[in-house]
Design a protein around this motif. Sequence first.
Motif: not given
Length: 223
Positions: A162-191
């Motif tokens: 359970g702990r490992m699953a929670g940690a993996l989901l937490g890392f996935f969530t953080a990575g997913w959110y950061l990747a989405v925001q990075a692409l959003w800024f890159s696309t919107r700002l043309g950078i």
Amino acid sequence: MKIIESLDEALYTVMGWLVFYPMTLWRALVHPLAMMAYADREVSDTPEDQYDDAIRPPLFLFLSLLISHGLETLIAGRNALLTSNRGLEALVDTDLALLALRLVLFSLFALLMSVFMLRRQGLKLTHSNLRRPFYGQCFTTAPLALMAGIATLLPILDVSHGRMAGALLGFFTAGWYLAVQALWFSTRLGIGRLAGFRQAAAAIMVAILLFTAVAVVIGLSAR
């Protein structure tokens, strides 16, 4: 007659959530940038035509937190904040108050991302300008809140790894959110992608600091 009509509309709305919430969640997870662009377009429509095939973004965020809160209550029981009568914790004395606090805290992410974007675009900070990115950001903040809530509950479950699953989901969530925001800024700002990553990381860091500051203030007031 008006009461019956109101009941009819309320019942249809709630039942509609059972259909459109999973659809909106799937689209937000798999096609987050498309959903953010969708929010931009819908803001320009008349109110009755907005979000005809999805949940309205702020409501989507609220329902995601409501589901997370319900799972917490079912799995972990009553939150410790609700039993404290000291300091600012005394203000969070009901499930509704706790849900409202979480809504404000997670909305900080949507707000900070939106403000950062407007500043980088050189646009004036007005209600109309802020609404578009904020509504779009709610589509990404909702999965963040839901997955983060589930990640904290997995270690509590009486299941193997359970702990490992929670940690993996937490890392996935953080990575997913950061990747989405990075692409959003890159696309919107043309950078570039790296520049978009830096913009996203800076905005997320400020949001995390504000999120933590509020939590620390509430925690210290209880001592």
